[in-house]
Every structure is written in structure tokens, then in C-alpha cells.
Write a protein that holds these residues in place. Structure first.
Motif, PDB file in Angstrom:
ATOM      1  N   ILE A   4     -39.602 -19.662  -8.738  1.00 43.74           N
ATOM      2  CA  ILE A   4     -40.381 -18.432  -8.677  1.00 43.74           C
ATOM      3  C   ILE A   4     -39.477 -17.231  -8.918  1.00 43.74           C
ATOM      4  N   ASP A   5     -38.305 -17.238  -8.284  1.00 38.82           N
ATOM      5  CA  ASP A   5     -37.385 -16.108  -8.380  1.00 38.82           C
ATOM      6  C   ASP A   5     -35.987 -16.569  -8.017  1.00 38.82           C
ATOM      7  N   VAL A   6     -34.977 -15.911  -8.599  1.00 47.95           N
ATOM      8  CA  VAL A   6     -33.581 -16.169  -8.257  1.00 47.95           C
ATOM      9  C   VAL A   6     -32.889 -14.838  -8.034  1.00 47.95           C
ATOM     10  N   PHE A   7     -32.188 -14.729  -6.905  1.00 50.80           N
ATOM     11  CA  PHE A   7     -31.356 -13.567  -6.646  1.00 50.80           C
ATOM     12  C   PHE A   7     -29.925 -14.054  -6.546  1.00 50.80           C
ATOM     13  N   LYS A  12     -20.719 -12.252  -3.125  1.00 51.56           N
ATOM     14  CA  LYS A  12     -20.645 -13.409  -2.227  1.00 51.56           C
ATOM     15  C   LYS A  12     -20.696 -14.733  -2.969  1.00 51.56           C
ATOM     16  N   ASN A  13     -20.968 -14.701  -4.272  1.00 52.59           N
ATOM     17  CA  ASN A  13     -21.080 -15.896  -5.115  1.00 52.59           C
ATOM     18  C   ASN A  13     -22.107 -16.891  -4.562  1.00 52.59           C
ATOM     19  N   ILE A  14     -23.284 -16.363  -4.214  1.00 53.23           N
ATOM     20  CA  ILE A  14     -24.372 -17.222  -3.756  1.00 53.23           C
ATOM     21  C   ILE A  14     -25.655 -16.858  -4.499  1.00 53.23           C
ATOM     22  N   SER A  15     -26.521 -17.855  -4.641  1.00 53.14           N
ATOM     23  CA  SER A  15     -27.847 -17.651  -5.225  1.00 53.14           C
ATOM     24  C   SER A  15     -28.893 -17.996  -4.187  1.00 53.14           C
ATOM     25  N   CYS A  16     -29.945 -17.211  -4.168  1.00 48.40           N
ATOM     26  CA  CYS A  16     -31.115 -17.490  -3.347  1.00 48.40           C
ATOM     27  C   CYS A  16     -32.242 -17.835  -4.316  1.00 48.40           C
ATOM     28  N   ASN A  36     -26.595 -28.888 -13.976  1.00 50.91           N
ATOM     29  CA  ASN A  36     -25.616 -28.337 -13.033  1.00 50.91           C
ATOM     30  C   ASN A  36     -26.018 -28.708 -11.613  1.00 50.91           C
ATOM     31  N   LEU A  37     -25.059 -29.175 -10.834  1.00 53.81           N
ATOM     32  CA  LEU A  37     -25.307 -29.669  -9.489  1.00 53.81           C
ATOM     33  C   LEU A  37     -24.973 -28.591  -8.460  1.00 53.81           C
ATOM     34  N   TYR A  38     -25.866 -28.428  -7.483  1.00 54.97           N
ATOM     35  CA  TYR A  38     -25.680 -27.469  -6.391  1.00 54.97           C
ATOM     36  C   TYR A  38     -26.028 -28.159  -5.087  1.00 54.97           C
ATOM     37  N   GLU A  39     -25.367 -27.739  -4.012  1.00 49.76           N
ATOM     38  CA  GLU A  39     -25.720 -28.234  -2.687  1.00 49.76           C
ATOM     39  C   GLU A  39     -26.385 -27.102  -1.917  1.00 49.76           C
ATOM     40  N   VAL A  40     -27.531 -27.383  -1.341  1.00 46.69           N
ATOM     41  CA  VAL A  40     -28.241 -26.401  -0.522  1.00 46.69           C
ATOM     42  C   VAL A  40     -27.479 -26.307   0.798  1.00 46.69           C
ATOM     43  N   PHE A  63     -26.975 -19.782  -9.950  1.00 43.91           N
ATOM     44  CA  PHE A  63     -28.004 -20.693 -10.438  1.00 43.91           C
ATOM     45  C   PHE A  63     -28.667 -20.060 -11.651  1.00 43.91           C
ATOM     46  N   LYS A  64     -28.694 -20.799 -12.743  1.00 47.21           N
ATOM     47  CA  LYS A  64     -29.345 -20.322 -13.961  1.00 47.21           C
ATOM     48  C   LYS A  64     -30.364 -21.364 -14.359  1.00 47.21           C
ATOM     49  N   GLY A  65     -31.568 -20.930 -14.545  1.00 45.81           N
ATOM     50  CA  GLY A  65     -32.593 -21.867 -14.973  1.00 45.81           C
ATOM     51  C   GLY A  65     -33.928 -21.562 -14.349  1.00 45.81           C
ATOM     52  N   ASP A  66     -34.926 -22.309 -14.785  1.00 46.91           N
ATOM     53  CA  ASP A  66     -36.297 -22.130 -14.328  1.00 46.91           C
ATOM     54  C   ASP A  66     -36.836 -23.339 -13.582  1.00 46.91           C
ATOM     55  N   ILE A  67     -36.035 -24.408 -13.504  1.00 46.45           N
ATOM     56  CA  ILE A  67     -36.495 -25.645 -12.888  1.00 46.45           C
ATOM     57  C   ILE A  67     -35.454 -26.115 -11.865  1.00 46.45           C
ATOM     58  N   VAL A  68     -35.948 -26.567 -10.696  1.00 45.85           N
ATOM     59  CA  VAL A  68     -35.099 -27.174  -9.674  1.00 45.85           C
ATOM     60  C   VAL A  68     -35.517 -28.627  -9.550  1.00 45.85           C
ATOM     61  N   ASN A  69     -34.549 -29.526  -9.589  1.00 42.73           N
ATOM     62  CA  ASN A  69     -34.796 -30.955  -9.399  1.00 42.73           C
ATOM     63  C   ASN A  69     -34.024 -31.425  -8.183  1.00 42.73           C
ATOM     64  N   LEU A  70     -34.684 -32.160  -7.286  1.00 48.42           N
ATOM     65  CA  LEU A  70     -34.001 -32.756  -6.138  1.00 48.42           C
ATOM     66  C   LEU A  70     -33.224 -33.974  -6.601  1.00 48.42           C
ATOM     67  N   VAL A  71     -32.013 -34.123  -6.093  1.00 48.17           N
ATOM     68  CA  VAL A  71     -31.179 -35.283  -6.405  1.00 48.17           C
ATOM     69  C   VAL A  71     -31.382 -36.292  -5.290  1.00 48.17           C
ATOM     70  N   GLU A  72     -31.789 -37.486  -5.654  1.00 45.93           N
ATOM     71  CA  GLU A  72     -31.970 -38.552  -4.659  1.00 45.93           C
ATOM     72  C   GLU A  72     -30.613 -39.111  -4.273  1.00 45.93           C
TER      73      GLU A  72
END
Length: 73
Positions: A4-7, A12-16, A36-40, A63-72
């Protein structure tokens, strides 16, 4: 899931990342559509967003992109 949105906070080098999905927990891993892999590492507790079914994920890096995929695991 669709973003929906990325800030991004450069100082601080963080994305919300705001997504319409519940059930994500700190420690889970996600990817963007480029692989690209990220840890919440946390969730932003914004009451209004939660009431509207929106979860705000905090990740380190830009974080750059429009889609988030959960990694199993």
C-alpha cells in the motif's frame, strides 16, 4: 501481497512497509519482486492502520517494489 505504501528513513536505514495482511510476526523473512531478502524486525503499532486491516512492517534497508512475498522457513 500488494504494498500500500513504503516510507524509507535514510538516516536510520529502515523501511516501513504497509500491507493489507495480518499474521506477520517479527523475525519472519520477506522478499520483494526482485528477490531481495528482508527480515521483519518489528511492527509499527498504529491503531488506525490496525483497525483498517493494515499491517506496517519494519525492515532494515531500503525496500523497493510493489509486492511483498513471505518466505517459508
Amino acid at each position: 501481497m500488494k504494498v500500500i505504501d513504503v516510507f524509507y528513513s535514510e538516516s536510520k536505514n529502515i523501511s516501513c512497509i504497509s500491507v493489507r495482511y495480518r499474521g506477520i510476526k517479527a523475525g519472519q523473512k520477506i522478499t520483494d519482486e526482485n528477490g531481495n531478502l528482508y527480515e521483519v524486525y518489528g511492527l509499527n503499532t498504529n491503531g488506525r492502520a490496525l483497525l483498517n486491516g493494515i499491517t506496517q512492517l519494519l525492515v532494515r534497508g531500503e525496500f523497493k517494489g510493489d509486492i511483498v512475498n513471505l518466505v517459508e522457513s
